[in-house]
Design a protein around this motif. Structure first.
Motif, PDB file in Angstrom:
ATOM      1  N   VAL A 147       0.952  -1.270   0.007  1.00  0.00           N
ATOM      2  CA  VAL A 147      -0.083  -0.031  -0.084  1.00  0.00           C
ATOM      3  C   VAL A 147       0.955   1.205   0.173  1.00  0.00           C
ATOM      4  CG1 VAL A 147      -1.641   1.271   1.271  1.00  0.00           C
ATOM      5  CG2 VAL A 147      -1.768  -1.087   1.281  1.00  0.00           C
ATOM      6  N   VAL A 148       0.466   2.317  -0.796  1.00  0.00           N
ATOM      7  CA  VAL A 148       1.177   3.539  -0.810  1.00  0.00           C
ATOM      8  C   VAL A 148       0.192   4.606  -0.408  1.00  0.00           C
ATOM      9  CG1 VAL A 148       2.150   5.336  -2.138  1.00  0.00           C
ATOM     10  CG2 VAL A 148       2.691   2.967  -2.932  1.00  0.00           C
ATOM     11  N   ASP A 149       0.553   4.954   1.086  1.00  0.00           N
ATOM     12  CA  ASP A 149      -0.241   5.990   1.774  1.00  0.00           C
ATOM     13  C   ASP A 149       0.310   7.429   1.301  1.00  0.00           C
ATOM     14  OD1 ASP A 149      -1.640   7.814   3.204  1.00  0.00           O
ATOM     15  OD2 ASP A 149      -0.749   6.629   5.259  1.00  0.00           O
ATOM     16  N   ALA A 150      -0.470   7.909   0.155  1.00  0.00           N
ATOM     17  CA  ALA A 150       0.042   9.363  -0.252  1.00  0.00           C
ATOM     18  C   ALA A 150      -0.887  10.312   0.336  1.00  0.00           C
ATOM     19  CB  ALA A 150       0.060   9.375  -1.719  1.00  0.00           C
ATOM     20  N   ALA A 151      -0.422  11.323   1.266  1.00  0.00           N
ATOM     21  CA  ALA A 151      -1.313  12.256   1.852  1.00  0.00           C
ATOM     22  C   ALA A 151      -0.943  13.785   0.905  1.00  0.00           C
ATOM     23  CB  ALA A 151      -1.249  12.444   3.158  1.00  0.00           C
ATOM     24  N   VAL A 152      -1.729  14.512   0.679  1.00  0.00           N
ATOM     25  CA  VAL A 152      -1.306  15.956   0.156  1.00  0.00           C
ATOM     26  C   VAL A 152      -0.620  16.445   1.358  1.00  0.00           C
ATOM     27  CG1 VAL A 152      -2.263  18.176  -0.747  1.00  0.00           C
ATOM     28  CG2 VAL A 152      -3.372  16.139  -1.270  1.00  0.00           C
ATOM     29  N   LEU A 153      -1.158  16.680   2.603  1.00  0.00           N
ATOM     30  CA  LEU A 153      -0.192  17.099   3.596  1.00  0.00           C
ATOM     31  C   LEU A 153       1.132  16.817   3.912  1.00  0.00           C
ATOM     32  CD1 LEU A 153      -0.114  18.696   6.244  1.00  0.00           C
ATOM     33  CD2 LEU A 153      -1.149  16.579   7.497  1.00  0.00           C
ATOM     34  N   ASP A 154       1.328  15.196   3.466  1.00  0.00           N
ATOM     35  CA  ASP A 154       2.917  14.912   3.674  1.00  0.00           C
ATOM     36  C   ASP A 154       3.506  15.391   2.585  1.00  0.00           C
ATOM     37  OD1 ASP A 154       1.863  13.653   5.818  1.00  0.00           O
ATOM     38  OD2 ASP A 154       1.918  11.544   4.766  1.00  0.00           O
ATOM     39  N   GLY A 155       2.863  15.484   1.296  1.00  0.00           N
ATOM     40  CA  GLY A 155       3.982  15.783   0.135  1.00  0.00           C
ATOM     41  C   GLY A 155       3.976  17.330   0.056  1.00  0.00           C
ATOM     42  N   ALA A 156       3.004  18.147   0.630  1.00  0.00           N
ATOM     43  CA  ALA A 156       3.340  19.716   0.658  1.00  0.00           C
ATOM     44  C   ALA A 156       4.250  19.935   1.741  1.00  0.00           C
ATOM     45  CB  ALA A 156       1.926  20.288   1.150  1.00  0.00           C
ATOM     46  N   ALA A 157       4.302  19.136   2.853  1.00  0.00           N
ATOM     47  CA  ALA A 157       5.392  19.135   3.796  1.00  0.00           C
ATOM     48  C   ALA A 157       6.693  19.127   3.357  1.00  0.00           C
ATOM     49  CB  ALA A 157       5.031  18.462   5.003  1.00  0.00           C
ATOM     50  N   LEU A 158       6.760  18.008   2.708  1.00  0.00           N
ATOM     51  CA  LEU A 158       8.116  17.574   1.680  1.00  0.00           C
ATOM     52  C   LEU A 158       8.635  18.886   0.900  1.00  0.00           C
ATOM     53  CD1 LEU A 158      10.014  15.387   1.679  1.00  0.00           C
ATOM     54  CD2 LEU A 158       8.981  14.437  -0.490  1.00  0.00           C
ATOM     55  N   LEU A 159       7.594  19.392   0.252  1.00  0.00           N
ATOM     56  CA  LEU A 159       8.095  20.551  -0.728  1.00  0.00           C
ATOM     57  C   LEU A 159       8.393  21.704   0.263  1.00  0.00           C
ATOM     58  CD1 LEU A 159       5.055  20.420  -3.256  1.00  0.00           C
ATOM     59  CD2 LEU A 159       7.302  19.578  -3.570  1.00  0.00           C
ATOM     60  N   THR A 160       8.461  21.681   1.212  1.00  0.00           N
ATOM     61  CA  THR A 160       9.003  22.957   2.078  1.00  0.00           C
ATOM     62  C   THR A 160      10.334  22.567   2.499  1.00  0.00           C
ATOM     63  OG1 THR A 160       8.401  22.012   4.378  1.00  0.00           O
ATOM     64  CG2 THR A 160       6.599  23.530   3.113  1.00  0.00           C
ATOM     65  N   SER A 161      11.200  21.550   1.880  1.00  0.00           N
ATOM     66  CA  SER A 161      12.363  21.064   2.372  1.00  0.00           C
ATOM     67  C   SER A 161      13.383  22.288   2.483  1.00  0.00           C
ATOM     68  CB  SER A 161      12.927  19.934   1.579  1.00  0.00           C
ATOM     69  OG  SER A 161      12.091  18.760   1.884  1.00  0.00           O
ATOM     70  N   ILE A 162      13.172  23.141   1.283  1.00  0.00           N
ATOM     71  CA  ILE A 162      14.310  24.130   1.087  1.00  0.00           C
ATOM     72  C   ILE A 162      14.011  25.186   2.136  1.00  0.00           C
ATOM     73  CG2 ILE A 162      12.729  25.322  -0.597  1.00  0.00           C
ATOM     74  CD1 ILE A 162      16.747  25.362  -0.317  1.00  0.00           C
ATOM     75  N   VAL A 163      12.745  25.602   2.598  1.00  0.00           N
ATOM     76  CA  VAL A 163      12.468  26.381   3.720  1.00  0.00           C
ATOM     77  C   VAL A 163      13.176  25.734   5.030  1.00  0.00           C
ATOM     78  CG1 VAL A 163      10.944  27.657   5.299  1.00  0.00           C
ATOM     79  CG2 VAL A 163      10.576  27.455   2.678  1.00  0.00           C
ATOM     80  N   CYS A 164      13.019  24.556   5.436  1.00  0.00           N
ATOM     81  CA  CYS A 164      13.315  23.957   6.387  1.00  0.00           C
ATOM     82  C   CYS A 164      15.129  23.936   6.482  1.00  0.00           C
ATOM     83  CB  CYS A 164      13.237  22.554   6.587  1.00  0.00           C
ATOM     84  SG  CYS A 164      11.099  22.419   6.751  1.00  0.00           S
ATOM     85  N   GLU A 165      15.619  23.736   5.333  1.00  0.00           N
ATOM     86  CA  GLU A 165      17.079  23.973   5.047  1.00  0.00           C
ATOM     87  C   GLU A 165      17.311  25.578   5.600  1.00  0.00           C
ATOM     88  OE1 GLU A 165      21.274  23.414   3.739  1.00  0.00           O
ATOM     89  OE2 GLU A 165      19.923  22.051   4.695  1.00  0.00           O
ATOM     90  N   LEU A 166      16.974  26.380   4.955  1.00  0.00           N
ATOM     91  CA  LEU A 166      17.354  27.861   5.238  1.00  0.00           C
ATOM     92  C   LEU A 166      16.937  28.111   6.580  1.00  0.00           C
ATOM     93  CD1 LEU A 166      16.204  29.363   1.889  1.00  0.00           C
ATOM     94  CD2 LEU A 166      18.508  29.174   2.630  1.00  0.00           C
ATOM     95  N   ARG A 167      15.924  27.724   7.274  1.00  0.00           N
ATOM     96  CA  ARG A 167      15.601  28.015   8.525  1.00  0.00           C
ATOM     97  C   ARG A 167      16.564  27.462   9.510  1.00  0.00           C
ATOM     98  NH1 ARG A 167      11.599  26.741  12.603  1.00  0.00           N
ATOM     99  NH2 ARG A 167      10.485  28.717  13.252  1.00  0.00           N
ATOM    100  N   GLY A 168      16.906  26.100   9.208  1.00  0.00           N
ATOM    101  CA  GLY A 168      17.972  25.386  10.248  1.00  0.00           C
ATOM    102  C   GLY A 168      19.165  26.234  10.094  1.00  0.00           C
ATOM    103  N   ILE A 169      19.722  26.958   9.327  1.00  0.00           N
ATOM    104  CA  ILE A 169      20.946  27.283   9.204  1.00  0.00           C
ATOM    105  C   ILE A 169      20.794  28.898   9.569  1.00  0.00           C
ATOM    106  CG2 ILE A 169      22.208  26.144   7.860  1.00  0.00           C
ATOM    107  CD1 ILE A 169      21.787  27.870   5.432  1.00  0.00           C
ATOM    108  N   GLY A 170      19.613  29.417   9.931  1.00  0.00           N
ATOM    109  CA  GLY A 170      19.497  30.884  10.418  1.00  0.00           C
ATOM    110  C   GLY A 170      19.185  31.787   9.339  1.00  0.00           C
ATOM    111  N   HIS A 171      18.820  31.337   8.341  1.00  0.00           N
ATOM    112  CA  HIS A 171      18.593  32.190   7.040  1.00  0.00           C
ATOM    113  C   HIS A 171      17.071  32.426   6.577  1.00  0.00           C
ATOM    114  CE1 HIS A 171      22.913  32.089   5.793  1.00  0.00           C
ATOM    115  NE2 HIS A 171      22.969  32.640   6.711  1.00  0.00           N
ATOM    116  N   TRP A 172      16.241  32.135   7.377  1.00  0.00           N
ATOM    117  CA  TRP A 172      14.984  32.186   7.117  1.00  0.00           C
ATOM    118  C   TRP A 172      13.952  32.638   8.309  1.00  0.00           C
ATOM    119  CZ3 TRP A 172      12.637  31.346   2.503  1.00  0.00           C
ATOM    120  CH2 TRP A 172      10.965  31.518   2.627  1.00  0.00           C
TER     121      TRP A 172
END
Length: 366
Positions: free
Chosen positions: A193-218
């Motif tokens: 079974v592949v459990d694909a949630a729009v919520l999960d996928g949209a969260a994954l698309l925020t990876s670049i924001v999480c990266e910048l936030r993690g290094i203090g640039h967001w």
């Protein structure tokens, strides 16, 4: 059928939004996708997102065959089970538990076809406190953190027309998940079974924001960051004719070329990476771009290393010389739509056929 997925057989349980987009992506690449539509709608067109229309074929439903069935009918359900016995994958987008109540849950189908990849598309996911709640794209991207990053500081968040949630975070992630499952099944002989949630996928698309936030640039405030319109060298600007253009001169050499092309000699513009200067520099740059129509800026900046493009509507985008040269869009039955992507050198996808009428392939398939 042609394309890299021409050996793949997929059964799609008719739905709206992300499920059909996933099926469209697979069909674009040559998969044999059979869509199960409601028998009560037989012979009609289906528009997007799921509305019955007259004379228009849905873009999201292109490239596959359609049969009309009543899933509550034992006779029709047996026909569907027979189709699924020979399928590689399934796509369904009902609320959790609906397929089980129809007698078509994963336990039943995987017992009959152990290699089946059972793709489930929901907004919130198969479990969790919100699993049974109704929702739409805007709600899922709101909870994922993605929506908070989109829009102007003064105007509030702006939902980007179902692209980040339903299509990107939902349908595209499900297509990726199904292909991962098929790849694994061809090695192991076992589906899953592949459990694909729009919520999960949209969260994954925020990876670049999480990266910048993690290094203090967001900063968690719109228009305060490098990539969200906070800087003067990465934003959109209105021109004298009311049209808009985009600038993305991130690297120092591209920024220097931008200043040269605009004949800007103000020493304040040397403070490119100083957030304290961005607001005043943006006001000055906005005045420059408002001084001429968009055609002037296209002639001056397009096809240079300034990192420039005009902001186009989808209709205008199809007519742009670059998109026309690459056939990025095509027209089918009066509807301009994007061509299949990505492109393959040896097994290219062909132009998709129009969406079928509901039940158009009953005789052929049933």
């Amino acid at each position: 059928m042609t394309g890299p997925l021409k050996s793949l057989k997929v059964i799609e349980f008719g739905g709206i939004g992300p499920g059909p987009f996933c099926a469209m992506m697979l069909a674009d690449m040559g998969a044999d996708v059979i869509r199960l539509d409601r028998k009560s709608d037989k012979g009609r067109d289906r528009g997007s997102p799921g509305f019955l229309t007259a004379g228009r074929r849905s873009v999201l439903h292109r490239g596959r065959r359609s049969i009309a069935v009543d899933l509550k009918s034992p006779v029709d359900r047996d026909k569907v089970l027979a189709l699924l016995d020979g399928a590689d994958a399934l796509i369904e987008g009902y609320r959790p538990g609906v397929m089980e109540r129809l007698g078509l849950g994963p336990d039943v189908l995987l017992a009959r076809n152990p290699r089946l990849v059972y793709g489930r598309m929901t907004g919130w996911g198969q479990d969790g406190p919100l699993a049974q709640a109704a929702g739409h794209d805007i709600n899922y991207i709101a909870l994922s953190g993605a929506l908070s990053t989109i829009g102007r500081k003064a105007g509030g968040p702006i939902a980007p027309a179902a692209m980040v949630g339903d299509l990107g975070g939902g349908g595209m992630m499900l297509a990726f998940g199904i292909m991962c499952g098929v790849f694994e099944a061809r090695n192991s002989g076992r589906g899953q079974v592949v459990d694909a949630a729009v919520l999960d996928g949209a969260a994954l698309l925020t990876s670049i924001v999480c990266e910048l936030r993690g290094i203090g640039h967001w900063k968690d405030e719109r228009e305060s960051n490098l990539l969200d319109g906070g800087s003067h060298f990465y934003d959109t600007y209105e021109c004298a004719d009311g049209q808009w253009i985009s600038i993305g001169a991130l690297e120092p050499q591209f920024y220097a070329l931008l200043l040269e092309k605009l004949q800007i000699e103000d020493p304040e513009f040397q403070r490119q990476r100083d957030p304290a200067a961005w607001a005043s520099l943006k006001a000055k740059m906005a005045a420059v771009f408002r001084s001429q129509p968009s055609a002037h800026w296209c002639a001056l900046l397009e096809n240079t290393d300034v990192c420039f493009a005009p902001v186009l509507s989808t209709g205008e985008a199809a007519r742009h010389p670059h998109n026309a040269a690459r056939a990025t869009f095509f027209e089918s039955q009066g509807v301009v739509q994007p061509s299949p992507a990505p492109r393959f050198s040896r097994t290219p996808a062909r132009r998709p056929l129009p969406a079928p009428y509901i039940g158009e392939h009953d005789d052929e398939l049933l």
